[in-house]
Motif scaffolding. Structure first.
Motif, PDB file in Angstrom:
ATOM      1  N   LYS A  28      18.250 -13.669  46.155  1.00 40.50           N
ATOM      2  CA  LYS A  28      17.621 -13.561  47.478  1.00 40.50           C
ATOM      3  C   LYS A  28      18.579 -14.005  48.579  1.00 40.50           C
ATOM      4  O   LYS A  28      18.722 -13.321  49.599  1.00 40.50           O
ATOM      5  CB  LYS A  28      16.334 -14.392  47.508  1.00 40.50           C
ATOM      6  CG  LYS A  28      15.558 -14.262  48.789  1.00 40.50           C
ATOM      7  CD  LYS A  28      14.249 -15.029  48.731  1.00 40.50           C
ATOM      8  CE  LYS A  28      13.476 -14.829  50.022  1.00 40.50           C
ATOM      9  NZ  LYS A  28      12.187 -15.494  49.997  1.00 40.50           N
ATOM     10  N   ARG A  29      19.236 -15.147  48.355  1.00 39.78           N
ATOM     11  CA  ARG A  29      20.200 -15.643  49.354  1.00 39.78           C
ATOM     12  C   ARG A  29      21.335 -14.655  49.595  1.00 39.78           C
ATOM     13  O   ARG A  29      21.813 -14.501  50.705  1.00 39.78           O
ATOM     14  CB  ARG A  29      20.805 -16.979  48.895  1.00 39.78           C
ATOM     15  CG  ARG A  29      19.910 -18.161  49.050  1.00 39.78           C
ATOM     16  CD  ARG A  29      20.653 -19.481  48.887  1.00 39.78           C
ATOM     17  NE  ARG A  29      21.450 -19.607  47.680  1.00 39.78           N
ATOM     18  CZ  ARG A  29      21.006 -20.104  46.524  1.00 39.78           C
ATOM     19  NH1 ARG A  29      19.743 -20.492  46.403  1.00 39.78           N
ATOM     20  NH2 ARG A  29      21.812 -20.213  45.489  1.00 39.78           N
ATOM     21  N   GLU A  30      21.744 -13.967  48.525  1.00 44.72           N
ATOM     22  CA  GLU A  30      22.887 -13.064  48.605  1.00 44.72           C
ATOM     23  C   GLU A  30      22.510 -11.620  48.928  1.00 44.72           C
ATOM     24  O   GLU A  30      23.379 -10.776  49.098  1.00 44.72           O
ATOM     25  CB  GLU A  30      23.682 -13.115  47.294  1.00 44.72           C
ATOM     26  CG  GLU A  30      24.425 -14.411  47.113  1.00 44.72           C
ATOM     27  CD  GLU A  30      25.415 -14.634  48.254  1.00 44.72           C
ATOM     28  OE1 GLU A  30      26.312 -13.789  48.439  1.00 44.72           O
ATOM     29  OE2 GLU A  30      25.271 -15.649  48.957  1.00 44.72           O
ATOM     30  N   GLY A  31      21.217 -11.320  48.977  1.00 48.91           N
ATOM     31  CA  GLY A  31      20.773  -9.983  49.340  1.00 48.91           C
ATOM     32  C   GLY A  31      21.070  -8.915  48.303  1.00 48.91           C
ATOM     33  O   GLY A  31      21.349  -7.767  48.646  1.00 48.91           O
ATOM     34  N   TRP A  32      20.968  -9.286  47.019  1.00 50.29           N
ATOM     35  CA  TRP A  32      21.171  -8.302  45.966  1.00 50.29           C
ATOM     36  C   TRP A  32      20.040  -7.282  46.010  1.00 50.29           C
ATOM     37  O   TRP A  32      18.900  -7.614  46.361  1.00 50.29           O
ATOM     38  CB  TRP A  32      21.166  -8.950  44.593  1.00 50.29           C
ATOM     39  CG  TRP A  32      22.234  -9.961  44.347  1.00 50.29           C
ATOM     40  CD1 TRP A  32      23.296 -10.279  45.152  1.00 50.29           C
ATOM     41  CD2 TRP A  32      22.328 -10.821  43.212  1.00 50.29           C
ATOM     42  NE1 TRP A  32      24.037 -11.277  44.580  1.00 50.29           N
ATOM     43  CE2 TRP A  32      23.475 -11.627  43.394  1.00 50.29           C
ATOM     44  CE3 TRP A  32      21.565 -10.986  42.071  1.00 50.29           C
ATOM     45  CZ2 TRP A  32      23.875 -12.575  42.460  1.00 50.29           C
ATOM     46  CZ3 TRP A  32      21.962 -11.931  41.148  1.00 50.29           C
ATOM     47  CH2 TRP A  32      23.106 -12.716  41.347  1.00 50.29           C
ATOM     48  N   THR A  33      20.314  -6.064  45.599  1.00 50.92           N
ATOM     49  CA  THR A  33      19.245  -5.073  45.478  1.00 50.92           C
ATOM     50  C   THR A  33      18.348  -5.460  44.306  1.00 50.92           C
ATOM     51  O   THR A  33      18.746  -6.207  43.410  1.00 50.92           O
ATOM     52  CB  THR A  33      19.812  -3.661  45.223  1.00 50.92           C
ATOM     53  OG1 THR A  33      20.460  -3.643  43.941  1.00 50.92           O
ATOM     54  CG2 THR A  33      20.774  -3.221  46.318  1.00 50.92           C
ATOM     55  N   SER A  34      17.134  -4.940  44.298  1.00 50.69           N
ATOM     56  CA  SER A  34      16.212  -5.249  43.199  1.00 50.69           C
ATOM     57  C   SER A  34      16.751  -4.712  41.873  1.00 50.69           C
ATOM     58  O   SER A  34      16.553  -5.328  40.833  1.00 50.69           O
ATOM     59  CB  SER A  34      14.821  -4.708  43.489  1.00 50.69           C
ATOM     60  OG  SER A  34      14.858  -3.325  43.716  1.00 50.69           O
ATOM     61  N   LYS A  35      17.467  -3.598  41.892  1.00 50.41           N
ATOM     62  CA  LYS A  35      18.043  -3.046  40.648  1.00 50.41           C
ATOM     63  C   LYS A  35      19.120  -3.978  40.097  1.00 50.41           C
ATOM     64  O   LYS A  35      19.147  -4.259  38.896  1.00 50.41           O
ATOM     65  CB  LYS A  35      18.621  -1.660  40.861  1.00 50.41           C
ATOM     66  CG  LYS A  35      19.239  -1.118  39.564  1.00 50.41           C
ATOM     67  CD  LYS A  35      19.772   0.254  39.680  1.00 50.41           C
ATOM     68  CE  LYS A  35      20.396   0.830  38.435  1.00 50.41           C
ATOM     69  NZ  LYS A  35      20.583   0.027  37.271  1.00 50.41           N
ATOM     70  N   VAL A  36      20.005  -4.456  40.964  1.00 49.57           N
ATOM     71  CA  VAL A  36      21.053  -5.373  40.509  1.00 49.57           C
ATOM     72  C   VAL A  36      20.413  -6.641  39.950  1.00 49.57           C
ATOM     73  O   VAL A  36      20.782  -7.110  38.870  1.00 49.57           O
ATOM     74  CB  VAL A  36      22.044  -5.695  41.647  1.00 49.57           C
ATOM     75  CG1 VAL A  36      22.938  -6.872  41.292  1.00 49.57           C
ATOM     76  CG2 VAL A  36      22.883  -4.462  41.982  1.00 49.57           C
ATOM     77  N   GLU A  37      19.425  -7.189  40.638  1.00 54.06           N
ATOM     78  CA  GLU A  37      18.752  -8.399  40.155  1.00 54.06           C
ATOM     79  C   GLU A  37      18.065  -8.147  38.812  1.00 54.06           C
ATOM     80  O   GLU A  37      18.175  -8.956  37.888  1.00 54.06           O
ATOM     81  CB  GLU A  37      17.725  -8.882  41.183  1.00 54.06           C
ATOM     82  CG  GLU A  37      17.025 -10.154  40.761  1.00 54.06           C
ATOM     83  CD  GLU A  37      15.997 -10.634  41.762  1.00 54.06           C
ATOM     84  OE1 GLU A  37      15.212 -11.526  41.396  1.00 54.06           O
ATOM     85  OE2 GLU A  37      15.971 -10.140  42.904  1.00 54.06           O
ATOM     86  N   PHE A  38      17.370  -7.032  38.679  1.00 54.45           N
ATOM     87  CA  PHE A  38      16.685  -6.702  37.425  1.00 54.45           C
ATOM     88  C   PHE A  38      17.684  -6.581  36.280  1.00 54.45           C
ATOM     89  O   PHE A  38      17.484  -7.141  35.198  1.00 54.45           O
ATOM     90  CB  PHE A  38      15.888  -5.406  37.576  1.00 54.45           C
ATOM     91  CG  PHE A  38      15.212  -4.977  36.308  1.00 54.45           C
ATOM     92  CD1 PHE A  38      13.985  -5.505  35.948  1.00 54.45           C
ATOM     93  CD2 PHE A  38      15.808  -4.053  35.462  1.00 54.45           C
ATOM     94  CE1 PHE A  38      13.348  -5.124  34.764  1.00 54.45           C
ATOM     95  CE2 PHE A  38      15.185  -3.669  34.278  1.00 54.45           C
ATOM     96  CZ  PHE A  38      13.960  -4.207  33.934  1.00 54.45           C
ATOM     97  N   ASP A  39      18.771  -5.833  36.516  1.00 55.58           N
ATOM     98  CA  ASP A  39      19.783  -5.643  35.468  1.00 55.58           C
ATOM     99  C   ASP A  39      20.364  -6.981  35.025  1.00 55.58           C
ATOM    100  O   ASP A  39      20.534  -7.231  33.825  1.00 55.58           O
ATOM    101  CB  ASP A  39      20.913  -4.731  35.957  1.00 55.58           C
ATOM    102  CG  ASP A  39      20.507  -3.272  36.077  1.00 55.58           C
ATOM    103  OD1 ASP A  39      19.374  -2.917  35.683  1.00 55.58           O
ATOM    104  OD2 ASP A  39      21.334  -2.483  36.581  1.00 55.58           O
ATOM    105  N   LEU A  40      20.657  -7.854  35.983  1.00 55.42           N
ATOM    106  CA  LEU A  40      21.230  -9.153  35.632  1.00 55.42           C
ATOM    107  C   LEU A  40      20.239 -10.040  34.891  1.00 55.42           C
ATOM    108  O   LEU A  40      20.618 -10.738  33.954  1.00 55.42           O
ATOM    109  CB  LEU A  40      21.759  -9.855  36.875  1.00 55.42           C
ATOM    110  CG  LEU A  40      23.069  -9.275  37.397  1.00 55.42           C
ATOM    111  CD1 LEU A  40      23.473  -9.943  38.690  1.00 55.42           C
ATOM    112  CD2 LEU A  40      24.174  -9.383  36.370  1.00 55.42           C
ATOM    113  N   LYS A  41      18.987 -10.012  35.284  1.00 53.87           N
ATOM    114  CA  LYS A  41      17.972 -10.777  34.551  1.00 53.87           C
ATOM    115  C   LYS A  41      17.907 -10.317  33.094  1.00 53.87           C
ATOM    116  O   LYS A  41      17.870 -11.138  32.174  1.00 53.87           O
ATOM    117  CB  LYS A  41      16.595 -10.598  35.183  1.00 53.87           C
ATOM    118  CG  LYS A  41      16.327 -11.471  36.353  1.00 53.87           C
ATOM    119  CD  LYS A  41      14.897 -11.222  36.829  1.00 53.87           C
ATOM    120  CE  LYS A  41      14.560 -12.022  38.030  1.00 53.87           C
ATOM    121  NZ  LYS A  41      13.235 -11.674  38.556  1.00 53.87           N
ATOM    122  N   LEU A  42      17.886  -9.012  32.898  1.00 55.46           N
ATOM    123  CA  LEU A  42      17.796  -8.456  31.549  1.00 55.46           C
ATOM    124  C   LEU A  42      19.009  -8.851  30.711  1.00 55.46           C
ATOM    125  O   LEU A  42      18.875  -9.316  29.569  1.00 55.46           O
ATOM    126  CB  LEU A  42      17.670  -6.930  31.651  1.00 55.46           C
ATOM    127  CG  LEU A  42      17.213  -6.170  30.439  1.00 55.46           C
ATOM    128  CD1 LEU A  42      15.848  -6.627  29.968  1.00 55.46           C
ATOM    129  CD2 LEU A  42      17.169  -4.673  30.784  1.00 55.46           C
TER     130      LEU A  42
END
Length: 138
Positions: A28-42
């Motif tokens: 959130k602080r870095e403004g990642w896209t939801s796709k990038v965040e989802f991929d990294l979580k996975l």
């Protein structure tokens, strides 16, 4: 602009919640896209759980360091588990086979390769060091 963040977890199932919370806040602080965040979580869930379940190092520290740049993210995961290079030690996965005909194992590492732009491993003394790179332009 570059932002760095480091997280020290314990190789336990309980710390997956802390990983999610910290990752979401940094994204959130870095403004990642939801796709990038989802991929990294996975990817991070897969790799962290593998360390916990197969690293033979219950409760030991797992360090995850993030470097967020304008166009890419770099993540390094360090653990003191048994030596394991997922680039060569994980079983090959034949995704063309029906699921009931596939052998168990390797699908998570296959997923890591598919979702990351770069994956590198090195053994540094008694530490496994896995470096992941992901483009932020997705």
């Amino acid at each position: 602009m570059t932002a760095e963040f480091s997280l020290l977890l314990s190789a336990t199932h309980d710390d997956i919640v802390k990983l999610y919370e910290e990752l979401e806040a940094f994204a959130k602080r870095e403004g990642w896209t939801s796709k990038v965040e989802f991929d990294l979580k996975l990817v991070l869930e897969e790799l962290f759980i593998n360390i916990v379940d197969y690293g033979d190092c219950p409760g030991t520290p797992v360090r995850i360091a993030f470097t967020s740049e304008q166009d890419r993210l770099t993540i390094e995961i360090s653990d003191s588990g048994r030596p394991f290079n997922p680039l060569v030690d994980a079983p090959e996965v034949d995704t063309s086979l029906p699921i009931e005909d596939r052998t168990i194992g390797g699908l998570g590492v296959h997923l890591v390769h598919k979702l990351m732009d770069e994956v590198n491993y090195r053994r540094d003394g008694d530490l496994n060091r896995l470096t992941l790179v992901k483009s932020r332009n997705e």
